[in-house]
Design a protein around this motif. Structure first.
Motif, PDB file in Angstrom:
ATOM      1  N   ALA A 115      31.683  41.733  51.615  1.00 55.47           N
ATOM      2  CA  ALA A 115      31.275  43.082  51.227  1.00 55.47           C
ATOM      3  C   ALA A 115      29.975  43.473  51.910  1.00 55.47           C
ATOM      4  O   ALA A 115      29.841  44.585  52.447  1.00 55.47           O
ATOM      5  CB  ALA A 115      31.134  43.167  49.714  1.00 55.47           C
ATOM      6  N   ALA A 116      29.008  42.570  51.904  1.00 56.81           N
ATOM      7  CA  ALA A 116      27.719  42.852  52.545  1.00 56.81           C
ATOM      8  C   ALA A 116      27.899  43.076  54.043  1.00 56.81           C
ATOM      9  O   ALA A 116      27.251  43.945  54.642  1.00 56.81           O
ATOM     10  CB  ALA A 116      26.742  41.708  52.285  1.00 56.81           C
ATOM     11  N   ARG A 151      28.492  47.182  52.233  1.00 56.89           N
ATOM     12  CA  ARG A 151      28.621  47.505  50.817  1.00 56.89           C
ATOM     13  C   ARG A 151      27.725  46.590  49.988  1.00 56.89           C
ATOM     14  O   ARG A 151      27.498  45.432  50.340  1.00 56.89           O
ATOM     15  CB  ARG A 151      30.066  47.356  50.344  1.00 56.89           C
ATOM     16  CG  ARG A 151      31.057  48.227  51.091  1.00 56.89           C
ATOM     17  CD  ARG A 151      32.419  48.170  50.425  1.00 56.89           C
ATOM     18  NE  ARG A 151      32.381  48.796  49.100  1.00 56.89           N
ATOM     19  CZ  ARG A 151      33.371  48.701  48.206  1.00 56.89           C
ATOM     20  NH1 ARG A 151      34.459  48.007  48.497  1.00 56.89           N
ATOM     21  NH2 ARG A 151      33.267  49.300  47.037  1.00 56.89           N
ATOM     22  N   ASP A 152      27.231  47.114  48.879  1.00 52.88           N
ATOM     23  CA  ASP A 152      26.427  46.318  47.964  1.00 52.88           C
ATOM     24  C   ASP A 152      27.371  45.587  47.010  1.00 52.88           C
ATOM     25  O   ASP A 152      28.043  46.228  46.198  1.00 52.88           O
ATOM     26  CB  ASP A 152      25.482  47.220  47.171  1.00 52.88           C
ATOM     27  CG  ASP A 152      24.576  46.435  46.227  1.00 52.88           C
ATOM     28  OD1 ASP A 152      24.748  45.210  46.103  1.00 52.88           O
ATOM     29  OD2 ASP A 152      23.694  47.061  45.604  1.00 52.88           O
ATOM     30  N   ARG A 170      32.752  45.620  40.761  1.00 48.36           N
ATOM     31  CA  ARG A 170      33.012  44.759  39.614  1.00 48.36           C
ATOM     32  C   ARG A 170      33.678  43.466  40.073  1.00 48.36           C
ATOM     33  O   ARG A 170      34.597  43.492  40.886  1.00 48.36           O
ATOM     34  CB  ARG A 170      33.912  45.447  38.583  1.00 48.36           C
ATOM     35  CG  ARG A 170      33.281  46.652  37.932  1.00 48.36           C
ATOM     36  CD  ARG A 170      33.924  47.010  36.594  1.00 48.36           C
ATOM     37  NE  ARG A 170      35.367  46.930  36.533  1.00 48.36           N
ATOM     38  CZ  ARG A 170      36.194  47.964  36.696  1.00 48.36           C
ATOM     39  NH1 ARG A 170      35.714  49.162  36.981  1.00 48.36           N
ATOM     40  NH2 ARG A 170      37.496  47.812  36.583  1.00 48.36           N
ATOM     41  N   HIS A 171      33.225  42.355  39.527  1.00 45.20           N
ATOM     42  CA  HIS A 171      33.814  41.043  39.786  1.00 45.20           C
ATOM     43  C   HIS A 171      34.554  40.647  38.516  1.00 45.20           C
ATOM     44  O   HIS A 171      33.939  40.282  37.514  1.00 45.20           O
ATOM     45  CB  HIS A 171      32.727  40.022  40.113  1.00 45.20           C
ATOM     46  CG  HIS A 171      32.039  40.240  41.425  1.00 45.20           C
ATOM     47  ND1 HIS A 171      31.648  41.474  41.883  1.00 45.20           N
ATOM     48  CD2 HIS A 171      31.653  39.345  42.392  1.00 45.20           C
ATOM     49  CE1 HIS A 171      31.061  41.338  43.065  1.00 45.20           C
ATOM     50  NE2 HIS A 171      31.065  40.064  43.397  1.00 45.20           N
ATOM     51  N   SER A 172      35.882  40.727  38.561  1.00 46.15           N
ATOM     52  CA  SER A 172      36.702  40.588  37.362  1.00 46.15           C
ATOM     53  C   SER A 172      37.501  39.283  37.391  1.00 46.15           C
ATOM     54  O   SER A 172      38.063  38.922  38.417  1.00 46.15           O
ATOM     55  CB  SER A 172      37.664  41.786  37.271  1.00 46.15           C
ATOM     56  OG  SER A 172      38.481  41.703  36.135  1.00 46.15           O
ATOM     57  N   ILE A 173      37.538  38.597  36.260  1.00 42.98           N
ATOM     58  CA  ILE A 173      38.312  37.367  36.170  1.00 42.98           C
ATOM     59  C   ILE A 173      39.331  37.487  35.048  1.00 42.98           C
ATOM     60  O   ILE A 173      39.008  37.944  33.949  1.00 42.98           O
ATOM     61  CB  ILE A 173      37.389  36.143  35.944  1.00 42.98           C
ATOM     62  CG1 ILE A 173      38.137  34.835  36.190  1.00 42.98           C
ATOM     63  CG2 ILE A 173      36.760  36.132  34.562  1.00 42.98           C
ATOM     64  CD1 ILE A 173      38.244  34.476  37.643  1.00 42.98           C
ATOM     65  N   VAL A 174      40.569  37.127  35.344  1.00 38.14           N
ATOM     66  CA  VAL A 174      41.594  37.036  34.305  1.00 38.14           C
ATOM     67  C   VAL A 174      41.475  35.645  33.680  1.00 38.14           C
ATOM     68  O   VAL A 174      41.578  34.634  34.371  1.00 38.14           O
ATOM     69  CB  VAL A 174      43.003  37.243  34.892  1.00 38.14           C
ATOM     70  CG1 VAL A 174      44.057  37.077  33.792  1.00 38.14           C
ATOM     71  CG2 VAL A 174      43.117  38.615  35.534  1.00 38.14           C
ATOM     72  N   CYS A 175      41.233  35.594  32.386  1.00 38.44           N
ATOM     73  CA  CYS A 175      41.008  34.321  31.696  1.00 38.44           C
ATOM     74  C   CYS A 175      42.344  33.630  31.439  1.00 38.44           C
ATOM     75  O   CYS A 175      42.907  33.666  30.338  1.00 38.44           O
ATOM     76  CB  CYS A 175      40.238  34.562  30.406  1.00 38.44           C
ATOM     77  SG  CYS A 175      38.593  35.255  30.693  1.00 38.44           S
ATOM     78  N   TYR A 221      37.921  47.946  50.220  1.00 44.40           N
ATOM     79  CA  TYR A 221      38.423  49.095  49.469  1.00 44.40           C
ATOM     80  C   TYR A 221      38.110  49.084  47.970  1.00 44.40           C
ATOM     81  O   TYR A 221      38.108  50.134  47.331  1.00 44.40           O
ATOM     82  CB  TYR A 221      39.955  49.177  49.604  1.00 44.40           C
ATOM     83  CG  TYR A 221      40.433  49.577  50.970  1.00 44.40           C
ATOM     84  CD1 TYR A 221      40.392  50.911  51.383  1.00 44.40           C
ATOM     85  CD2 TYR A 221      40.944  48.635  51.858  1.00 44.40           C
ATOM     86  CE1 TYR A 221      40.848  51.281  52.649  1.00 44.40           C
ATOM     87  CE2 TYR A 221      41.395  48.993  53.121  1.00 44.40           C
ATOM     88  CZ  TYR A 221      41.351  50.324  53.508  1.00 44.40           C
ATOM     89  OH  TYR A 221      41.797  50.692  54.748  1.00 44.40           O
ATOM     90  N   ALA A 222      37.882  47.920  47.386  1.00 44.97           N
ATOM     91  CA  ALA A 222      37.903  47.804  45.929  1.00 44.97           C
ATOM     92  C   ALA A 222      36.643  48.332  45.257  1.00 44.97           C
ATOM     93  O   ALA A 222      35.533  48.165  45.757  1.00 44.97           O
ATOM     94  CB  ALA A 222      38.122  46.351  45.528  1.00 44.97           C
TER      95      ALA A 222
END
Length: 248
Positions: free
Chosen positions: A199-200, A204-205, A210-215, A166-167
């Motif tokens: 995802a693949a 999905r590509d 977006r690949h998001s990281i909380v620092c 979904y994301a």
């Protein structure tokens, strides 16, 4: 002022959180997430705004979707919708939540599916095990089509599968069991590989998500310019392309 400063400095998104208690400081001030998000929207004009994350501990999908639609119009299409189970230390007990890990994941699967449907169509009827609605209306639809982007927080295999399905953005933060920076990089690299494979496998590509990281600690992104450049470079090499930073 911080929100205006973030916009002036060129950040992409300013996030708030959705908890009933401050998870790190007992008896500390904590305002409501959606209400504060409205203030953030009114005090800015270009930067995107969102809640990382709206938690199913406190919210029903119908209320989340209605708030997101309203804010999308208020901001002329600047809203980001972040969804997650939520941090147990941030108010699950206060909300009377005693779900098992398995039930949390099952609830979250329905939560995400229903929010996705509500933001895409004017009338939604849904009958899940945990969430139901009959001819729920989203009128008008959001400004952003087919719906505002979803950021889904996920670490474990089942949650990663939901995010892969979904994301528009997948968010992770290491975890409380991560004690060293090397562990943080290693666990993130493993999750990136797993997420991209999922995802693949769904057609999905992964590069379009977006690949998001909380620092989050033990990372110290504001330590120095050199540290920050090195941190970003190392994470980018394993697939991270969005960095969420706590205000220094």
């Amino acid at each position: 002022q911080r929100w205006r400063d973030a916009e002036q400095l060129g950040f992409d998104v300013v996030w708030n959180c959705d908890t009933v208690v401050e998870p790190d400081r007992p008896r500390h001030m904590m305002f409501d997430g959606p209400a504060t998000l409205t203030m953030m929207a009114l005090e800015t004009s270009r930067i995107r705004v969102g809640t990382l994350v709206s938690s199913l501990y406190f919210r029903h999908p119908l209320a989340v979707a209605k708030a997101a639609m309203t804010l999308d119009h208020l901001t002329n299409g600047r809203i980001e919708v972040g969804l997650g189970v939520g941090d147990p230390s941030a108010g699950a007990a206060a909300a009377g939540v005693t779900w098992s890990p398995g039930e949390q994941v099952a609830r979250f699967a329905e939560f995400v599916e229903l929010v996705d449907l509500l933001l895409r169509q004017e009338v939604t009827t849904y009958a899940g095990k945990y969430y139901r609605c009959d001819a729920a209306e989203t009128i008008p639809l959001p400004v952003q089509r087919p719906r505002p982007p979803l950021t889904i927080a996920a670490h474990g295999p089942k949650m990663l599968r939901l995010a892969a399905r979904y994301a528009d953005a997948w968010s992770s933060w290491g975890g409380y069991g991560v004690e060293t920076e090397q562990d943080f990089y290693a666990v993130t690299a493993e999750r990136c590989v797993r997420f991209d494979e999922l995802a693949a496998g769904m057609g999905r590509d992964p590069l379009e998500i977006r690949h998001s990281i909380v620092c989050f600690p033990p990372l110290t992104p504001w330590e120095s310019t050199e540290y920050f450049i090195d941190m970003v470079g190392r994470f980018r090499a394993i697939g991270i392309d969005e960095f969420v930073l706590y205000w220094p």
